[in-house]
Write an enzyme that holds these catalytic residues in place. Structure first.
Site, short mmCIF file in Angstrom:
data_model
loop_
_atom_site.label_atom_id
_atom_site.label_comp_id
_atom_site.label_asym_id
_atom_site.label_seq_id
_atom_site.Cartn_x
_atom_site.Cartn_y
_atom_site.Cartn_z
N SER A 68 0.84 -1.20 0.00
CA SER A 68 0.00 0.00 0.00
C SER A 68 0.88 1.26 0.00
CB SER A 68 -0.96 -0.03 1.19
OG SER A 68 -1.97 0.96 1.06
N ASP A 121 -9.41 -4.87 -5.26
CA ASP A 121 -8.92 -3.84 -4.34
C ASP A 121 -9.67 -2.53 -4.62
OD1 ASP A 121 -7.44 -2.06 -2.76
OD2 ASP A 121 -5.57 -3.13 -3.14
N HIS A 125 -7.84 -5.18 -0.48
CA HIS A 125 -6.65 -4.54 0.07
C HIS A 125 -6.12 -5.36 1.24
CE1 HIS A 125 -4.08 -1.11 -0.36
NE2 HIS A 125 -4.13 -0.84 0.93
#
Length: 427
Positions: free
Chosen positions: A294, A376, A405
């Site tokens: 991320s 995601d 995610h």
């Protein structure tokens, strides 16, 4: 009898402490009609929607759904009845990107969600964001200026975290000016010798860190850093107070100011972490990797792009990709600056180009390992593919289609095996 009762009570407490809540009894399944979820432009994709309880179809369930490109659905309907327990929805795309079908089922007083995302020629995606003409020169100059500030490293042994083969330290070092420090957890093999090194950069948020002892035990130096200039060994409540207070929404701070934008200090700090590693007497001066997911995936790309001493990187669902995609109504990456915080003025648009993962991706020269999921909705695959497709150095992409995610175990294992191979450890 009293002792037996106490023992029984203790056992009950232990069982309660180890019990886990996993998943939901009811699941919303959304299934594309291609097993690889990949389609050619203009092909029809048929999504089959089912709502299951104990792996059996539920009849007469009411659902809401959205269908269309990520973040910009073109078909939205509510209160659709699944008479036979199923619903089929069709869509297509004329341009490269991802078609998402997101479904919310209403069962009793609860809501359950499911989604699937079909890929349409994702290898053709290119960033919308513009590359500033002085992009490389800007960052080279910023790093040169930061290095006029000495690291002045501090290391404190953490005996309670050390193992039979690894010493663990809480460390800090100066970054871009006097008194501005990065903190982290350093793990160094105890046996005398020279070792490869791995820098771990964090996802978004504010939290403590334990350090990567596991990889260090295989024969590598590891440094896991925080980005906020605060110690990383405090209680969680300390970080929660900051997240809800002074650092709430830190990713938006000064985003219209080229040098005071929050991520300026963060990127420089990650590069100074490489400086710190390279000054360690135990580092072998050869293999040096950087990895994260991320926000950390973005920082992995950025660090590898700007420091030639980094020899490999691994980025999992990288953020901060293709901010300007918003201008074309295409999915942009977290933190979705213009989608959530309003259309940019000219200054903000100019600034964020210097902090776009896609522009750093253009500068990569070392091998990279990438992985993400099609589902995601924090870092949409459209944004990540746009950055990935401009990478010209050796690269690997390992998509795990259903993941959002988060990671699958297989994904984690594959990522770790690749890192260890690059480091030359764990054989």
């Amino acid at each position: 009898m009293r002792k037996i009762s106490l023992l029984f009570g203790c056992l009950l407490c232990m069982l309660a402490a180890t019990a886990q809540i996993r998943g939901n009894e009811i699941r919303v399944m959304v299934s594309p009609d291609h097993t690889d979820w990949n389609y050619r432009l203009n092909d029809k994709c048929t999504f089959t929607v089912r709502v299951l309880k104990a792996q059996n179809l539920l009849q007469n369930v009411t659902v809401d759904y959205e269908l269309g490109p990520e973040m910009y659905p073109t078909e939205v309907k509510k209160g659709v009845l699944l008479k036979n327990g199923e619903l089929k929805l069709q869509g297509t795309m004329k341009t490269s990107g991802f078609l998402r079908c997101k479904v919310t089922a209403h069962v009793g007083d609860r809501k359950y969600e499911g989604l699937a995302t079909a890929a349409y020629a994702p290898e053709q995606l290119q960033p919308i964001t513009e590359l500033p003409g002085d992009f490389r020169e800007f960052w080279a100059k910023e790093l040169e200026g930061a290095r006029r500030t000495s690291l002045q490293p501090l290391m404190t042994l953490l005996p309670e975290r050390c193992t039979a083969t690894v010493n663990v330290y809480h460390v800090s070092f100066q970054t871009d000016r006097w008194g501005s420090r990065f903190y982290g957890v350093l793990c160094v093999p105890k046996k005398e010798g020279k070792y490869p090194a791995l820098l771990r950069v964090p996802g978004a948020g504010i939290r403590p860190y334990a350090g990567d002892v596991y990889t260090a035990e295989q024969g590598a130096i590891t440094l896991e850093v925080g980005i906020h200039g605060i110690p990383v060994t405090m209680e969680q409540s300390f970080y929660d107070n900051l997240m809800n207070g002074a650092l709430n929404g830190y990713w938006t701070f000064c985003r219209n100011d080229l040098r005071n934008f929050y991520y300026h200090r963060v990127i420089i700090g990650a590069l100074r972490a490489v400086d710190f590693i390279c000054e360690l007497p135990q580092y072998n001066g050869q293999a040096l990797g950087v990895t994260g997911s991320s926000q950390g995936g973005a920082l992995s790309v950025m660090t590898a792009a700007l420091d030639s001493r980094v020899t490999f990187f691994a980025a999992v669902h990288p953020a901060l990709c293709d901010h300007e995609a918003f201008m074309k109504k295409r999915a942009c990456g977290w933190p979705h600056y213009f989608y959530y915080y309003g259309a940019p003025d000219a200054k903000e648009l100019e600034v964020v180009r210097y902090y776009d993962t896609a522009n750093f991706a253009r500068c990569l020269t070392v091998p990279g390992w990438f992985s993400w999921g099609y589902n995601d909705d924090v870092c949409p695959p459209t944004s990540m593919y746009a950055a990935y497709n401009v990478v010209t150095s050796p690269k690997e992409l390992h998509p795990y289609l259903e993941t959002g995610h988060y990671w699958y175990q297989e994904q984690w294992d594959e990522w770790l095996a690749w890192l260890w191979k690059q480091l030359g450890i764990g054989k």
